[in-house]
Scaffold this motif. Structure first.
Motif, short mmCIF file in Angstrom:
data_model
loop_
_atom_site.label_atom_id
_atom_site.label_comp_id
_atom_site.label_asym_id
_atom_site.label_seq_id
_atom_site.Cartn_x
_atom_site.Cartn_y
_atom_site.Cartn_z
N GLU A 178 67.05 91.75 -55.96
CA GLU A 178 66.19 90.70 -56.52
C GLU A 178 66.99 89.42 -56.70
OE1 GLU A 178 63.26 92.07 -59.60
OE2 GLU A 178 64.54 93.84 -59.60
N HIS A 179 67.11 88.68 -55.61
CA HIS A 179 67.93 87.48 -55.60
C HIS A 179 67.50 86.46 -56.65
CE1 HIS A 179 68.52 83.28 -54.27
NE2 HIS A 179 69.75 83.68 -54.01
N ASP A 180 66.20 86.16 -56.71
CA ASP A 180 65.73 85.11 -57.60
C ASP A 180 65.93 85.46 -59.07
OD1 ASP A 180 65.04 83.75 -55.34
OD2 ASP A 180 62.88 84.11 -55.51
N ARG A 181 65.76 86.73 -59.40
CA ARG A 181 65.99 87.17 -60.78
C ARG A 181 67.46 87.04 -61.14
NH1 ARG A 181 65.48 93.33 -62.83
NH2 ARG A 181 65.56 92.99 -65.08
N GLN A 182 68.32 87.43 -60.23
CA GLN A 182 69.76 87.32 -60.46
C GLN A 182 70.17 85.85 -60.56
OE1 GLN A 182 71.43 90.04 -61.02
NE2 GLN A 182 73.49 90.03 -60.15
N LEU A 183 69.62 85.01 -59.70
CA LEU A 183 69.92 83.58 -59.73
C LEU A 183 69.53 82.96 -61.06
CD1 LEU A 183 70.75 80.94 -58.33
CD2 LEU A 183 68.41 80.80 -57.41
N ALA A 184 68.38 83.31 -61.57
CA ALA A 184 67.93 82.77 -62.85
C ALA A 184 68.89 83.14 -63.98
CB ALA A 184 66.52 83.25 -63.16
N PHE A 185 69.39 84.37 -63.96
CA PHE A 185 70.33 84.79 -64.99
C PHE A 185 71.60 83.96 -64.93
CE2 PHE A 185 74.13 87.26 -66.09
CZ PHE A 185 73.86 87.61 -67.40
N TYR A 186 72.19 83.84 -63.74
CA TYR A 186 73.48 83.17 -63.63
C TYR A 186 73.41 81.66 -63.85
CZ TYR A 186 76.02 87.35 -62.28
OH TYR A 186 76.62 88.60 -62.29
N THR A 187 72.25 81.06 -63.62
CA THR A 187 72.11 79.63 -63.85
C THR A 187 71.55 79.32 -65.24
OG1 THR A 187 69.97 79.68 -62.68
CG2 THR A 187 71.91 79.05 -61.41
N ASP A 188 70.42 79.93 -65.60
CA ASP A 188 69.75 79.58 -66.85
C ASP A 188 70.46 80.15 -68.08
OD1 ASP A 188 67.92 78.44 -65.17
OD2 ASP A 188 66.42 80.02 -65.40
N ILE A 189 71.06 81.32 -67.95
CA ILE A 189 71.69 81.98 -69.10
C ILE A 189 73.21 81.88 -69.04
CG2 ILE A 189 72.01 84.19 -70.28
CD1 ILE A 189 69.17 84.93 -69.31
N TRP A 190 73.79 82.22 -67.90
CA TRP A 190 75.24 82.34 -67.81
C TRP A 190 75.94 80.98 -67.72
CZ3 TRP A 190 77.31 86.41 -69.61
CH2 TRP A 190 78.67 86.70 -69.39
N GLY A 191 75.25 79.97 -67.19
CA GLY A 191 75.80 78.63 -67.21
C GLY A 191 76.46 78.16 -65.93
N LEU A 192 76.21 78.84 -64.81
CA LEU A 192 76.71 78.37 -63.52
C LEU A 192 75.70 77.42 -62.89
CD1 LEU A 192 78.17 81.71 -62.10
CD2 LEU A 192 79.36 79.92 -63.38
N THR A 193 76.14 76.71 -61.85
CA THR A 193 75.30 75.70 -61.20
C THR A 193 75.12 76.04 -59.73
OG1 THR A 193 76.11 73.98 -62.70
CG2 THR A 193 75.08 73.25 -60.64
N ARG A 194 73.87 76.12 -59.29
CA ARG A 194 73.61 76.36 -57.87
C ARG A 194 73.87 75.07 -57.11
NH1 ARG A 194 68.02 77.57 -54.59
NH2 ARG A 194 68.84 79.10 -53.11
N THR A 195 74.81 75.10 -56.17
CA THR A 195 75.17 73.90 -55.42
C THR A 195 74.59 73.90 -54.01
OG1 THR A 195 77.24 74.94 -54.68
CG2 THR A 195 77.30 73.64 -56.72
N VAL A 196 74.55 75.05 -53.40
CA VAL A 196 74.01 75.21 -52.05
C VAL A 196 73.21 76.49 -52.04
CG1 VAL A 196 74.54 75.45 -49.59
CG2 VAL A 196 76.03 74.06 -51.05
N GLY A 197 72.11 76.48 -51.31
CA GLY A 197 71.34 77.72 -51.23
C GLY A 197 70.24 77.63 -50.21
N ASP A 198 69.75 78.79 -49.84
CA ASP A 198 68.62 78.91 -48.93
C ASP A 198 67.89 80.16 -49.35
OD1 ASP A 198 66.87 78.57 -46.86
OD2 ASP A 198 68.41 78.37 -45.30
N THR A 199 66.87 80.53 -48.64
CA THR A 199 66.12 81.72 -48.99
C THR A 199 67.04 82.94 -48.97
OG1 THR A 199 64.14 80.79 -48.00
CG2 THR A 199 64.14 83.15 -48.41
N GLY A 200 67.18 83.57 -50.13
CA GLY A 200 67.95 84.80 -50.20
C GLY A 200 69.45 84.64 -50.30
N ILE A 201 69.97 83.43 -50.45
CA ILE A 201 71.41 83.26 -50.63
C ILE A 201 71.68 82.02 -51.47
CG2 ILE A 201 71.78 81.91 -48.51
CD1 ILE A 201 74.46 83.61 -48.26
N SER A 202 72.64 82.14 -52.40
CA SER A 202 72.96 81.02 -53.29
C SER A 202 74.46 80.99 -53.54
CB SER A 202 72.24 81.17 -54.64
OG SER A 202 70.84 81.10 -54.49
#
Length: 320
Positions: A26-50
């Motif tokens: 579950e990429h999107d669920r994992q992404l939300a955790f690492y950005t919204d909660i954990w405090g990392l920043t998505r810099t580059v991404g596409d469908t299914g990879i961040s």
């Protein structure tokens, strides 16, 4: 160059830990955790990879997330001093019959660079690279509770003596300290490639898997604020807050949405190479696991979650 046990020459040019790459269903669920909660920043991404960066780090990314049918550790990446060191290491590993996943070449990941991949003794994919373009980063300010950088990674291994010796022989890691049990022998080996107490550690477990990935905060106040934010979010707190003896670093462990353990930490001990002598710490002593005495007890549930699920990606290179 440093001659390691067994007579093999090991490079001393590995400089630091770059990033840890995770595959999850579950990429999107994992992404939300690492950005919204954990405090990392998505810099580059596409469908299914961040690609996720830490604001205080010059690394292009410290975590890569990839959507996959089942979770696995895709790879662990380290920096090396120069392009010629990449070539020399690849040549030496091949001569030592280490299985290369790729030959040295220009990398296609953010920041480019020059590197290659190979399997370690347990089948994990490891990447070593140089000349990666530094990311524009900034100073993390007081009370700002986001990670400065990726601190270290701990991996489960069925035979930590064999795995540790492999990393010493082939990659030039040095043993900093050992966690030992009077009943069960060595439980954890802490390894360094720079003055930081450990960038990598191996924990005794029934199978190969990720034990935890750790992220450095600016200081104790920022570490506690980050821990509190994760607790308030409803993230599962596994262990902490406390302070380890080996490394002298603060810790709070949480589970990400796919059951991987992630840690907030700060104030890792720095090693003087000229005077350091490895310690053997008795894990049965309460102040060894937590000097402060503030963490919940290490129990069977904490141990079970730290063991994680068996990694089915061993000796199978990630597709990206």
């Amino acid at each position: 160059m440093l001659r390691q046990p067994g007579g093999t020459l090991a490079s001393t040019h590995l400089t630091h830990l770059r990033h840890v790459d995770l595959a999850v269903p579950e990429h999107d669920r994992q992404l939300a955790f690492y950005t919204d909660i954990w405090g990392l920043t998505r810099t580059v991404g596409d469908t299914g990879i961040s690609f996720l960066a830490a604001q205080g780090s010059p690394e292009q990314f410290v975590v890569r997330l990839r959507k996959a049918p089942e979770k696995r550790l895709d790879l662990l990446a380290f920096g090396i001093a120069a392009r010629e060191d990449v070539d020399a290491l690849a040549e030496r590993l091949a001569a030592d019959e280490v299985r290369l996943v790729s030959e040295p070449d220009v990398l296609s990941t953010p920041g480019g660079g020059y590197g290659f991949r190979f399997f370690d003794v347990d089948g994990r994919t490891v990447e070593v690279s140089s000349n990666v373009t530094p990311r524009e980063h900034r100073r993390i300010e007081a009370a700002e509770s986001i990670p400065v950088r990726l601190s270290h990674v701990v991996l489960n291994s069925p035979d930590i003596a064999v795995t540790t010796a492999w990393y010493q022989q082939h990659l030039g890691f040095r043993l900093t300290d050992t966690m030992h049990s009077p009943q069960d022998g060595d439980l954890m080996h802490f390894l360094r490639i720079n003055p930081q107490h450990h960038s990598l550690a191996f924990s005794k477990g029934p199978h190969t898997s990720l034990h935890h990935a750790s992220f450095e905060l600016r200081g104790l106040d920022e570490y506690l604020r980050a821990s509190g934010r994760a607790i308030r979010s409803g993230a599962t707190k596994l262990w902490g807050p406390g302070r380890h003896k080996a490394g002298d670093n603060a810790f709070t462990y949480f589970l990400d949405p796919h059951g991987n353990t992630v840690e907030y930490t700060t104030e890792m001990e720095q090693v003087d190479e000229d005077t350091w002598h490895p310690h053997i710490y008795d894990a049965s002593q309460a102040d060894v696991t937590d000097q402060w005495g503030t963490a919940n007890p290490w129990d069977e549930q904490v141990a079970k979650e730290s063991i994680n699920d068996p990694d089915h990606g061993c000796f199978i290179a990630p597709p990206l």
